[in-house]
Design an enzyme around this catalytic site. Structure first.
Site, PDB file in Angstrom:
ATOM      1  N   ASP A  24      20.570 107.864  32.114  1.00  0.00           N
ATOM      2  CA  ASP A  24      20.750 106.419  31.961  1.00  0.00           C
ATOM      3  C   ASP A  24      19.264 105.675  32.422  1.00  0.00           C
ATOM      4  O   ASP A  24      18.783 104.642  32.091  1.00  0.00           O
ATOM      5  CB  ASP A  24      21.854 106.073  33.154  1.00  0.00           C
ATOM      6  CG  ASP A  24      22.977 106.714  32.759  1.00  0.00           C
ATOM      7  OD1 ASP A  24      23.293 106.904  31.533  1.00  0.00           O
ATOM      8  OD2 ASP A  24      23.733 106.949  33.823  1.00  0.00           O
ATOM      9  N   ASN A  72      23.685 101.963  35.807  1.00  0.00           N
ATOM     10  CA  ASN A  72      22.642 102.756  36.027  1.00  0.00           C
ATOM     11  C   ASN A  72      21.402 102.475  35.506  1.00  0.00           C
ATOM     12  O   ASN A  72      20.213 102.055  36.127  1.00  0.00           O
ATOM     13  CB  ASN A  72      22.854 104.170  35.732  1.00  0.00           C
ATOM     14  CG  ASN A  72      23.908 104.768  36.534  1.00  0.00           C
ATOM     15  OD1 ASN A  72      24.622 104.378  37.690  1.00  0.00           O
ATOM     16  ND2 ASN A  72      24.417 105.823  36.168  1.00  0.00           N
ATOM     17  N   GLY A 119      28.306 104.531  36.630  1.00  0.00           N
ATOM     18  CA  GLY A 119      28.483 104.058  35.270  1.00  0.00           C
ATOM     19  C   GLY A 119      27.307 103.688  34.469  1.00  0.00           C
ATOM     20  O   GLY A 119      26.293 103.091  35.092  1.00  0.00           O
ATOM     21  N   ARG A 124      40.368 105.921  35.748  1.00  0.00           N
ATOM     22  CA  ARG A 124      39.976 104.740  35.029  1.00  0.00           C
ATOM     23  C   ARG A 124      40.603 104.305  34.091  1.00  0.00           C
ATOM     24  O   ARG A 124      40.293 103.234  33.382  1.00  0.00           O
ATOM     25  CB  ARG A 124      38.307 104.915  34.664  1.00  0.00           C
ATOM     26  CG  ARG A 124      38.064 105.834  33.558  1.00  0.00           C
ATOM     27  CD  ARG A 124      36.557 106.296  33.539  1.00  0.00           C
ATOM     28  NE  ARG A 124      35.585 105.380  33.175  1.00  0.00           N
ATOM     29  CZ  ARG A 124      34.518 105.629  32.753  1.00  0.00           C
ATOM     30  NH1 ARG A 124      34.003 106.723  32.567  1.00  0.00           N
ATOM     31  NH2 ARG A 124      33.585 104.522  32.412  1.00  0.00           N
TER      32      ARG A 124
HETATM   33  O1  KDG Z   1      25.383 109.095  32.991  1.00  0.00           O
HETATM   34  C1  KDG Z   1      26.078 108.698  34.137  1.00  0.00           C
HETATM   35  C2  KDG Z   1      27.492 108.496  34.146  1.00  0.00           C
HETATM   36  O2  KDG Z   1      28.331 109.522  33.405  1.00  0.00           O
HETATM   37  C3  KDG Z   1      28.337 108.069  35.166  1.00  0.00           C
HETATM   38  O3  KDG Z   1      27.583 107.117  35.885  1.00  0.00           O
HETATM   39  C4  KDG Z   1      29.412 107.766  34.739  1.00  0.00           C
HETATM   40  O4  KDG Z   1      29.583 106.174  33.368  1.00  0.00           O
HETATM   41  C5  KDG Z   1      29.986 107.173  33.530  1.00  0.00           C
HETATM   42  C6  KDG Z   1      30.840 107.879  32.717  1.00  0.00           C
HETATM   43  O5  KDG Z   1      31.616 107.335  32.083  1.00  0.00           O
HETATM   44  O6  KDG Z   1      30.544 109.136  32.796  1.00  0.00           O
END
Ligand code: KDG
Length: 336
Positions: free
Chosen positions: A277, A52, A48, A120
């Site tokens: 991130d 991160n 996420g 999700r």
């Molecule tokens: O930047 C990394 C994210 O892409 C990963 O952790 C998952 O948040 C995410 C997503 O929606 O892609």
């Protein structure tokens, strides 16, 4: 900008400098290199984008709170434990018994982009709403910095409204707000992403972006980073930071010259996901420490490089000591 004010107290007994919000997920990452169709063994990680970034900030000794929702399931419990173990304030990470914690599954590629599948839709995290933001309003208004990304508004209408409300609350309180564009084409189409993100970019202090998504949202064809950054600045922020991967990074301040810094050399790219991130976390941390923009880029690049060198979105994010060692031994000044 309000970022130079002293650290503020959010929840009783906790010092919260930075608030971020979004969906934290369980991530199943292939243990072996190859396409997803061939993957048979997976490691469980936490992912996420905003989570991160929160981990990077926490490891760099900044007090961070995460606002979001997880389900009342084992994955939710494990991500909650992980964030808390990193020292992140999870007082506003609500448990929603009506929906599962979101997960993603991804492969591990030595070549080409990684394949990720999201699980999700209607997850607890996607049910984040302005009510969750209201519940965290004192923490947000007392912080120094709010960080949001373009992923949360892509998840649901309530997620978009939550991000807008958080920006409004923070801006009214004089809290610096950053937006990482993080365009995810699997979550929404380019036209919708562009419309929403242009609106958000107009209301924040700092926009961070990869070069491709920066061009999309700015609506320009040029590949010249300074021109792309200048077009993004026209949307209304004070700073634009471009993440250029192996080509380093650039920052442009309103009315100022573009500053560019090289990337740190990475001997072996183990897993590039999460590097952007970590870059954001490093940039925000250095900015909060009052560092000049050149140093902010160096710290951000180092955090991104360290993340690329380990498996999992947040595994390699450096501590303050590791960051200093990295900058001393392989920093841009050493490269020249
Ligand atoms: O930047 C990394 C994210 O892409 C990963 O952790 C998952 O948040 C995410 C997503 O929606 O892609």
């Amino acid at each position: 900008m309000a970022e130079q004010s002293s650290a503020s107290q959010g929840q009783p007994g906790r010092w919260v400098e930075v608030v971020t919000l979004g969906e934290v997920l369980g991530a199943f990452v292939a243990s072996d290199y190859g396409p997803l169709a061939e993957a048979t063994r997976f490691e469980r990680h936490v992912a996420g984008a905003e989570a991160n970034t929160a981990v990077t900030l926490a490891r760099l000794d900044h007090a961070v709170a995460f606002v979001g929702r997880v389900g009342s399931d084992g994955i939710g419990l494990s991500v909650r434990r992980r964030l808390r173990a990193e020292g992140i304030d999870v007082g506003h990470l609500a448990v929603d018994p009506g929906a599962p914690t979101g997960i993603l599954i991804r492969d591990r590629r030595g070549l080409g982009p990684s394949e990720v599948t999201y699980h999700r839709t209607d997850s607890a995290g996607s049910r984040l709403s302005p009510d969750d933001v209201e519940e965290a309003r004192r923490t947000i208004a007392a912080a120094r910095w709010l960080h949001v990304t373009g992923i949360t508004p892509a998840l649901s209408e309530s997620g978009r409204a939550a991000v807008e409300r958080a920006i409004e609350l923070a801006s009214d309180a004089g809290v610096t707000v950053s937006l990482d564009l993080n365009v995810r084409r699997k979550l929404w189409d380019e036209d919708r992403a562009t419309a929403v993100l242009r609106g958000l970019a107009a209301r924040v202090d700092v926009v961070l972006a990869g070069d491709d998504e920066a061009r999309l949202v700015a609506g320009v064809q040029t590949t010249e980073p300074a021109a792309v950054a200048a077009s993004l600045l026209e949307l209304g922020s004070q700073l634009v930071v471009l993440k250029l991967g192996a080509a380093g990074a650039m920052v442009v301040e309103r009315g100022g010259q573009a500053i560019r810094r090289p990337a740190l050399p990475v001997r072996a790219v183990v897993d590039p996901v999460g590097a952007g991130d970590a870059f954001c976390g490093g940039f925000i941390a250095a900015r909060l420490d009052g560092a000049p923009l050149e140093r902010c880029l160096d710290v951000a690049n180092a955090c991104g490089a360290a993340t690329v060198a380990a498996l999992g979105d947040m595994t390699g994010s450096p501590t303050t000591d590791e960051l200093e060692r990295l900058l001393a031994t392989s920093g841009p000044d050493v490269m020249r």
